[in-house]
Design a protein around this motif. Structure first.
Motif, PDB file in Angstrom:
ATOM      1  N   ARG A  96       0.854  -1.187   0.000  1.00  0.00           N
ATOM      2  CA  ARG A  96       0.000   0.000   0.000  1.00  0.00           C
ATOM      3  C   ARG A  96       0.887   1.232   0.000  1.00  0.00           C
ATOM      4  O   ARG A  96       1.765   1.369   0.855  1.00  0.00           O
ATOM      5  N   GLY A  97       0.664   2.120  -0.926  1.00  0.00           N
ATOM      6  CA  GLY A  97       1.610   3.196  -1.211  1.00  0.00           C
ATOM      7  C   GLY A  97       2.019   4.076  -0.052  1.00  0.00           C
ATOM      8  O   GLY A  97       3.158   4.572  -0.012  1.00  0.00           O
ATOM      9  N   ASP A  98       1.125   4.308   0.909  1.00  0.00           N
ATOM     10  CA  ASP A  98       1.455   5.215   2.008  1.00  0.00           C
ATOM     11  C   ASP A  98       2.356   4.581   3.060  1.00  0.00           C
ATOM     12  O   ASP A  98       3.061   5.277   3.790  1.00  0.00           O
ATOM     13  N   LEU A  99       2.342   3.254   3.154  1.00  0.00           N
ATOM     14  CA  LEU A  99       3.064   2.582   4.246  1.00  0.00           C
ATOM     15  C   LEU A  99       4.585   2.716   4.140  1.00  0.00           C
ATOM     16  O   LEU A  99       5.235   3.025   5.142  1.00  0.00           O
ATOM     17  N   PRO A 100       5.192   2.491   2.953  1.00  0.00           N
ATOM     18  CA  PRO A 100       6.649   2.649   2.892  1.00  0.00           C
ATOM     19  C   PRO A 100       7.120   4.044   3.288  1.00  0.00           C
ATOM     20  O   PRO A 100       8.189   4.188   3.899  1.00  0.00           O
ATOM     21  N   LEU A 101       6.325   5.070   2.985  1.00  0.00           N
ATOM     22  CA  LEU A 101       6.717   6.430   3.363  1.00  0.00           C
ATOM     23  C   LEU A 101       6.775   6.577   4.884  1.00  0.00           C
ATOM     24  O   LEU A 101       7.708   7.174   5.426  1.00  0.00           O
ATOM     25  N   THR A 102       5.777   6.024   5.558  1.00  0.00           N
ATOM     26  CA  THR A 102       5.754   6.074   7.023  1.00  0.00           C
ATOM     27  C   THR A 102       6.918   5.288   7.610  1.00  0.00           C
ATOM     28  O   THR A 102       7.600   5.738   8.541  1.00  0.00           O
ATOM     29  N   LEU A 103       7.153   4.093   7.063  1.00  0.00           N
ATOM     30  CA  LEU A 103       8.215   3.237   7.586  1.00  0.00           C
ATOM     31  C   LEU A 103       9.593   3.826   7.330  1.00  0.00           C
ATOM     32  O   LEU A 103      10.485   3.749   8.178  1.00  0.00           O
ATOM     33  N   VAL A 104       9.787   4.441   6.159  1.00  0.00           N
ATOM     34  CA  VAL A 104      11.079   5.066   5.842  1.00  0.00           C
ATOM     35  C   VAL A 104      11.330   6.261   6.755  1.00  0.00           C
ATOM     36  O   VAL A 104      12.459   6.488   7.218  1.00  0.00           O
ATOM     37  N   SER A 105      10.283   7.033   7.039  1.00  0.00           N
ATOM     38  CA  SER A 105      10.413   8.169   7.957  1.00  0.00           C
ATOM     39  C   SER A 105      10.832   7.679   9.349  1.00  0.00           C
ATOM     40  O   SER A 105      11.701   8.282  10.002  1.00  0.00           O
ATOM     41  N   THR A 106      10.227   6.567   9.795  1.00  0.00           N
ATOM     42  CA  THR A 106      10.598   5.985  11.086  1.00  0.00           C
ATOM     43  C   THR A 106      12.056   5.521  11.075  1.00  0.00           C
ATOM     44  O   THR A 106      12.796   5.748  12.035  1.00  0.00           O
ATOM     45  N   ALA A 107      12.450   4.868   9.980  1.00  0.00           N
ATOM     46  CA  ALA A 107      13.833   4.388   9.870  1.00  0.00           C
ATOM     47  C   ALA A 107      14.823   5.542   9.948  1.00  0.00           C
ATOM     48  O   ALA A 107      15.881   5.422  10.587  1.00  0.00           O
ATOM     49  N   LYS A 108      14.496   6.657   9.311  1.00  0.00           N
ATOM     50  CA  LYS A 108      15.374   7.843   9.357  1.00  0.00           C
ATOM     51  C   LYS A 108      15.526   8.334  10.791  1.00  0.00           C
ATOM     52  O   LYS A 108      16.637   8.669  11.226  1.00  0.00           O
ATOM     53  N   ASP A 109      14.417   8.364  11.532  1.00  0.00           N
ATOM     54  CA  ASP A 109      14.471   8.814  12.929  1.00  0.00           C
ATOM     55  C   ASP A 109      15.310   7.869  13.786  1.00  0.00           C
ATOM     56  O   ASP A 109      16.093   8.309  14.631  1.00  0.00           O
ATOM     57  N   ILE A 110      15.143   6.554  13.553  1.00  0.00           N
ATOM     58  CA  ILE A 110      15.906   5.564  14.327  1.00  0.00           C
ATOM     59  C   ILE A 110      17.393   5.664  14.008  1.00  0.00           C
ATOM     60  O   ILE A 110      18.243   5.604  14.898  1.00  0.00           O
ATOM     61  N   LEU A 111      17.704   5.832  12.709  1.00  0.00           N
ATOM     62  CA  LEU A 111      19.103   5.939  12.297  1.00  0.00           C
ATOM     63  C   LEU A 111      19.769   7.155  12.926  1.00  0.00           C
ATOM     64  O   LEU A 111      20.888   7.064  13.463  1.00  0.00           O
ATOM     65  N   THR A 112      19.091   8.291  12.875  1.00  0.00           N
ATOM     66  CA  THR A 112      19.637   9.519  13.464  1.00  0.00           C
ATOM     67  C   THR A 112      19.839   9.354  14.966  1.00  0.00           C
ATOM     68  O   THR A 112      20.871   9.750  15.522  1.00  0.00           O
ATOM     69  N   TYR A 113      18.852   8.745  15.614  1.00  0.00           N
ATOM     70  CA  TYR A 113      18.945   8.513  17.058  1.00  0.00           C
ATOM     71  C   TYR A 113      20.122   7.587  17.383  1.00  0.00           C
ATOM     72  O   TYR A 113      20.881   7.847  18.324  1.00  0.00           O
ATOM     73  N   GLY A 114      20.273   6.521  16.618  1.00  0.00           N
ATOM     74  CA  GLY A 114      21.379   5.594  16.838  1.00  0.00           C
ATOM     75  C   GLY A 114      22.733   6.248  16.644  1.00  0.00           C
ATOM     76  O   GLY A 114      23.674   6.003  17.411  1.00  0.00           O
ATOM     77  N   GLN A 115      22.845   7.110  15.636  1.00  0.00           N
ATOM     78  CA  GLN A 115      24.106   7.818  15.397  1.00  0.00           C
ATOM     79  C   GLN A 115      24.435   8.779  16.529  1.00  0.00           C
ATOM     80  O   GLN A 115      25.597   8.899  16.931  1.00  0.00           O
ATOM     81  N   ASP A 116      23.421   9.442  17.051  1.00  0.00           N
ATOM     82  CA  ASP A 116      23.635  10.336  18.194  1.00  0.00           C
ATOM     83  C   ASP A 116      24.152   9.542  19.400  1.00  0.00           C
ATOM     84  O   ASP A 116      25.024  10.018  20.135  1.00  0.00           O
ATOM     85  N   GLY A 117      23.623   8.336  19.582  1.00  0.00           N
ATOM     86  CA  GLY A 117      24.082   7.482  20.673  1.00  0.00           C
ATOM     87  C   GLY A 117      25.526   7.074  20.508  1.00  0.00           C
ATOM     88  O   GLY A 117      26.294   7.028  21.483  1.00  0.00           O
TER      89      GLY A 117
END
Length: 333
Positions: free
Chosen positions: A288-309
């Protein structure tokens, strides 16, 4: 006596990663075993602890035979078993279950990166041990009726194929979104379930962290996990799907740290890596087209958070470096 075939760079890397993870698990289990209130739960954790200690020694032996340095990992300095309970009942086994899930993925991956027979045997054994321990955790939690089950669905009676591109609608403001399919619902549900537990874990970490910067980082992680739970729950509810909930497994009011800031930071880093991997699978299998956008946005937040750690760990001297490849440019200077 070392084997004739030396360890490859991949095998050294997987041994190093496994050593870090297992020494962390060893120390955390020592605390949870000390505070276990249920004999069955205590037995599960004691059995896991014994096996983990054995595998840590196996890794040490392999590295010694190769003349390689033994990593530091996590030691008795990183745990204090005599402090009050940081988590309510059931958290220990729910947490161990999630660690088993992470370990199963890592051991299977490391198996595919191994070529020497002793290394292949090691990861086969670790995989079997981890799967067995995971089964014990699931059986225990189901017996106690605290493990939320994914939502029920009507069994499909026919096979269907998508007709045109309407099946992938979801990107456009005025297009109707179809109900989630079972594959999409499964990945979203799983992300909520793991983040609910992660939120409780990191809440406890925030309460007891020694360094103000680390405490602030954990609070930020708690809010990130809360956002994931909220955003993904909304997606489920739009399709009239119940979100996961369980009693117990909460942080207590204790403010005394059972673990060092170093160990807690690594634990959160491990969960971030696991979250990114799970998120990538969810993105890949969502049609479903909207789901990858939501999941990619979450992944970006997790990646940034992990890098800060990672930056916080490096600044405080807690980031143990993996074995490095030779720097040829430096050697020829």
């Amino acid at each position: 006596m070392s084997q004739e075939i030396p360890l490859s760079s991949s095998e050294i890397a997987t041994l190093w990663m496994t050593y870090q993870q297992k020494t962390m698990i060893r120390r955390m289990l020592e605390y949870f075993i000390t505070h276990a209130e249920d004999d069955q739960a205590k037995e599960i954790m004691q059995d896991t602890h014994m096996q983990v200690v054995n595998y840590i020694e196996d890794i040490k032996t392999i590295l010694k035979n190769e003349g390689a340095a033994i990593p530091v990992g996590y030691t008795e300095k990183d745990v204090n078993v005599v402090v009050p309970k940081l988590y309510d009942k059931m958290f220990d086994i729910m947490f161990l279950r999630l660690l088993k899930e992470i370990s199963m993925g890592l051991h299977t991956l490391h198996l595919t990166m191994s070529y020497r027979k002793d290394m292949i045997s090691l990861y086969k054994e670790l995989t079997a041990f981890t799967q067995s321990g995971y089964d014990k955790c699931v059986d225990y939690l189901q017996e106690k009726n605290v493990l939320p089950r994914p939502p029920a669905v009507s069994v499909p009676k026919t096979v269907k194929f998508a007709e045109g591109t309407d099946y992938m609608n979801g990107l456009h403001l005025f297009s109707s979104k179809r109900a989630l399919n079972t594959v999409e619902a499964a990945h979203i549900y799983y992300a909520i379930e793991t983040n609910v537990l992660g939120m409780q874990m990191i809440t406890g970490f925030a309460q007891v962290a020694s360094e103000p910067e680390v405490k602030k980082y954990f609070v930020k992680g708690k809010e990130l996990a809360k956002k994931v739970v909220s955003d993904y729950s909304k997606i489920l509810l739009e399709s009239d799907i119940q979100t996961p909930a369980t009693w117990g497994a909460k942080a207590t009011e204790s403010k005394v740290a059972p673990f060092s800031d170093k160990l807690m930071m690594y634990c959160v880093s491990l969960f971030c890596s696991f979250g990114l991997g799970s998120n990538a699978l969810g993105t890949a299998f969502s049609l479903r087209g909207d789901l990858p956008l939501t999941l990619v946005s979450t992944a970006k937040d997790i990646l940034t958070y992990g890098q800060d750690g990672g930056k916080i760990m490096a600044k405080n001297g807690w980031l143990e470096e993996p074995p490095s490849m030779e720097d040829r440019n430096d050697l020829i200077k």
